[in-house]
Design a protein around this motif. Sequence first.
Motif, PDB file in Angstrom:
ATOM      1  N   ASP A 180       0.837  -1.206   0.000  1.00 42.63           N
ATOM      2  CA  ASP A 180       0.000   0.000   0.000  1.00 42.63           C
ATOM      3  C   ASP A 180       0.868   1.251   0.000  1.00 42.63           C
ATOM      4  O   ASP A 180       0.590   2.213  -0.714  1.00 42.63           O
ATOM      5  CB  ASP A 180      -0.935   0.029   1.219  1.00 42.63           C
ATOM      6  CG  ASP A 180      -2.119  -0.911   1.090  1.00 42.63           C
ATOM      7  OD1 ASP A 180      -2.251  -1.591   0.054  1.00 42.63           O
ATOM      8  OD2 ASP A 180      -2.920  -0.976   2.043  1.00 42.63           O
ATOM      9  N   LEU A 190       0.959   4.240  -2.849  1.00 44.90           N
ATOM     10  CA  LEU A 190       0.687   5.638  -2.502  1.00 44.90           C
ATOM     11  C   LEU A 190       1.855   6.571  -2.819  1.00 44.90           C
ATOM     12  O   LEU A 190       1.678   7.788  -2.860  1.00 44.90           O
ATOM     13  CB  LEU A 190       0.303   5.749  -1.034  1.00 44.90           C
ATOM     14  CG  LEU A 190      -1.033   5.083  -0.686  1.00 44.90           C
ATOM     15  CD1 LEU A 190      -1.218   5.038   0.814  1.00 44.90           C
ATOM     16  CD2 LEU A 190      -2.183   5.797  -1.363  1.00 44.90           C
ATOM     17  N   LEU A 231      -7.790   3.458  -4.276  1.00 48.78           N
ATOM     18  CA  LEU A 231      -6.999   4.492  -4.941  1.00 48.78           C
ATOM     19  C   LEU A 231      -7.955   5.431  -5.667  1.00 48.78           C
ATOM     20  O   LEU A 231      -9.071   5.026  -6.028  1.00 48.78           O
ATOM     21  CB  LEU A 231      -6.017   3.858  -5.917  1.00 48.78           C
ATOM     22  CG  LEU A 231      -4.849   3.091  -5.276  1.00 48.78           C
ATOM     23  CD1 LEU A 231      -4.063   2.330  -6.338  1.00 48.78           C
ATOM     24  CD2 LEU A 231      -3.942   4.031  -4.501  1.00 48.78           C
TER      25      LEU A 231
END
Length: 128
Positions: free
Chosen positions: A15, A19, A78
């Motif tokens: 993750d 990001l 997202l």
Amino acid sequence: MNLNESNPVIITESDYNLLKPFFSKLKKTTDEMSLSAELSRALIIKDDAFPAHAIRLNSKVYIAEEITGEVMELTIVLPQYADIKQKKISILTPIAAALIGFRKGELVKWKVPAGLKQFKITEVIAPQ
């Protein structure tokens, strides 16, 4: 001072890497409840060590507003996958940023137009 700082934030390596492309945009804000603030204090852990009851990208989450008891269901995704009709909200929204890395049973504070609200995470369903 971050309103949720008493709760340690955890995030998976995958993750965190997803990001990374958003970091330049995120660092422009000074909001204590922003995703950049949450990520700056996060503990990054291996995906296979991440607890199933903790919130990560693509987790389905149920939260209850502490005063009214109103329950909301949402899935944190997202930005390109956000779809309010399907209850999928972008990680860049304030509530998703407030929730990421927290666990079932914890309390999270979130700024809304009417003021500060507190929510209890009542259920977390890990991504499939």
